[in-house]
Design a protein around this motif. Structure first.
Motif, short mmCIF file in Angstrom:
data_model
loop_
_atom_site.label_atom_id
_atom_site.label_comp_id
_atom_site.label_asym_id
_atom_site.label_seq_id
_atom_site.Cartn_x
_atom_site.Cartn_y
_atom_site.Cartn_z
N GLN A 14 0.83 -1.20 0.00
CA GLN A 14 0.00 0.00 0.00
C GLN A 14 0.87 1.26 0.00
N LEU A 15 1.96 1.24 0.77
CA LEU A 15 2.88 2.38 0.78
C LEU A 15 3.52 2.59 -0.60
N SER A 16 3.91 1.48 -1.23
CA SER A 16 4.48 1.58 -2.59
C SER A 16 3.47 2.18 -3.55
N LEU A 17 2.24 1.71 -3.46
CA LEU A 17 1.16 2.24 -4.29
C LEU A 17 1.00 3.74 -4.07
N MET A 18 0.98 4.17 -2.80
CA MET A 18 0.79 5.58 -2.49
C MET A 18 1.95 6.43 -3.02
N TYR A 48 -6.34 -2.31 -3.41
CA TYR A 48 -5.54 -1.59 -2.42
C TYR A 48 -6.12 -0.21 -2.14
N LYS A 49 -6.48 0.48 -3.21
CA LYS A 49 -7.08 1.82 -3.03
C LYS A 49 -8.36 1.73 -2.20
N TYR A 50 -9.19 0.73 -2.51
CA TYR A 50 -10.45 0.55 -1.78
C TYR A 50 -10.17 0.28 -0.30
N GLN A 51 -9.19 -0.60 -0.01
CA GLN A 51 -8.87 -0.92 1.38
C GLN A 51 -8.37 0.31 2.14
N ILE A 52 -7.52 1.10 1.51
CA ILE A 52 -7.02 2.32 2.14
C ILE A 52 -8.19 3.27 2.43
N MET A 53 -9.05 3.46 1.44
CA MET A 53 -10.18 4.38 1.61
C MET A 53 -11.13 3.88 2.70
N LYS A 54 -11.36 2.60 2.75
CA LYS A 54 -12.25 2.02 3.77
C LYS A 54 -11.64 2.16 5.17
N ASN A 55 -10.36 1.79 5.32
CA ASN A 55 -9.72 1.82 6.63
C ASN A 55 -9.58 3.21 7.22
N PHE A 56 -9.44 4.20 6.35
CA PHE A 56 -9.23 5.56 6.82
C PHE A 56 -10.43 6.47 6.59
N SER A 57 -11.58 5.86 6.31
CA SER A 57 -12.85 6.59 6.15
C SER A 57 -12.74 7.72 5.11
N ASN A 101 -6.20 11.45 -2.22
CA ASN A 101 -5.00 12.20 -2.63
C ASN A 101 -4.49 13.11 -1.52
N ALA A 102 -5.40 13.76 -0.79
CA ALA A 102 -4.99 14.61 0.33
C ALA A 102 -4.35 13.76 1.43
N PHE A 103 -4.91 12.59 1.67
CA PHE A 103 -4.37 11.67 2.67
C PHE A 103 -2.96 11.22 2.27
N ILE A 104 -2.78 10.87 1.01
CA ILE A 104 -1.48 10.43 0.52
C ILE A 104 -0.44 11.53 0.70
N ARG A 105 -0.79 12.76 0.30
CA ARG A 105 0.15 13.87 0.47
C ARG A 105 0.49 14.08 1.95
N SER A 106 -0.54 14.04 2.79
CA SER A 106 -0.33 14.25 4.22
C SER A 106 0.52 13.14 4.82
N TYR A 107 0.23 11.91 4.45
CA TYR A 107 0.92 10.75 5.02
C TYR A 107 2.39 10.70 4.57
N LEU A 108 2.63 10.90 3.31
CA LEU A 108 3.98 10.76 2.79
C LEU A 108 4.84 12.02 2.94
N LEU A 109 4.19 13.16 3.01
CA LEU A 109 4.95 14.42 3.12
C LEU A 109 4.81 15.07 4.48
N HIS A 110 4.25 14.35 5.44
CA HIS A 110 3.96 14.90 6.78
C HIS A 110 5.23 15.29 7.51
N PRO A 111 5.21 16.43 8.23
CA PRO A 111 6.40 16.89 8.91
C PRO A 111 6.72 16.14 10.21
N TRP A 112 5.99 15.10 10.54
CA TRP A 112 6.29 14.39 11.80
C TRP A 112 7.54 13.66 11.63
#
Length: 196
Positions: free
Chosen positions: A138-142, A168-177, A185-196
């Motif tokens: 899923q991370l590779s996909l994102m 995979y896209k469906y599972q990600i969307m389901k798990n994270f509402s 797309n906003a989730f992907i940007r936030s998850y992969l580019l997050h400043p944490w």
């Protein structure tokens, strides 16, 4: 002095929150307010109040530094209601979550209520957390989606079928509402580019 860590991608909303919090500090607590805008372990640990916008799905992820935050209140800002507080990770269990369309008077009341009822929850442990994680695939996909690849290109690159990509896209969307591709797309940007 009250230290407030604030991060909101919507600058107009952030300015409104700063005005409300400054009023709260001066008129309610009779203390000056100091705003901090850089998210780091130090600024998190020193803040009396943290205000942070949460992209769709981001509230289900682990935020390790927030889990250890015990000094004050956390106010999360969402575009829409989160489905269930019981599905949230431990770092958000004691958070006050508001939506952008919450009336300002209600936001003020929520801040006052959170401040007056705040008690650090020392029982919060990461080991018992219900946060969501993503598989390596899923991370590779994102990552490939973030690079602008389409489903066919991603399938070829990962050596899987296009149907698996949609799964995979469906599972990600389901798990994270997540309700649509824009939120994904906003989730992907936030998850992969997050400043944490």
């Amino acid at each position: 002095m009250i230290k407030i860590l604030i991060r909101d991608r919507n600058r107009y909303f952030q300015q409104g929150m700063e005005n409300i919090l400054e009023d709260f500090g001066l008129n309610r607590l009779h203390k000056k307010i100091c705003f901090e805008y850089l998210l780091s372990r130090n600024t998190i640990s020193e803040a009396n109040i943290i205000v942070m916008d949460l992209q769709p799905g981001e509230g289900y992820l682990c935020h390790f530094d927030l889990c250890r935050y015990r000094k004050g209140i956390f106010l999360g800002i969402q575009e829409r209601e989160m489905p269930s507080i019981h599905r949230l990770p431990n770092c958000f269990r004691n958070a006050s979550i508001i939506t952008r369309n919450t009336p300002m008077q209600s936001v003020r009341q929520e801040i006052v209520h959170a401040w007056e009822t705040y008690q650090p929850d020392l029982s919060v442990k990461c080991s018992a957390c219900t946060c969501k994680f993503l598989s390596k695939q899923q991370l590779s996909l994102m990552r490939l989606m973030l690079d602008g690849k389409n489903e066919k290109e991603i399938a070829d690159r990962l050596n899987i079928t296009v149907a698996t990509i949609f799964s995979y896209k469906y599972q990600i969307m389901k798990n994270f509402s997540l309700k649509n591709n824009q939120e994904l797309n906003a989730f992907i940007r936030s998850y992969l580019l997050h400043p944490w």
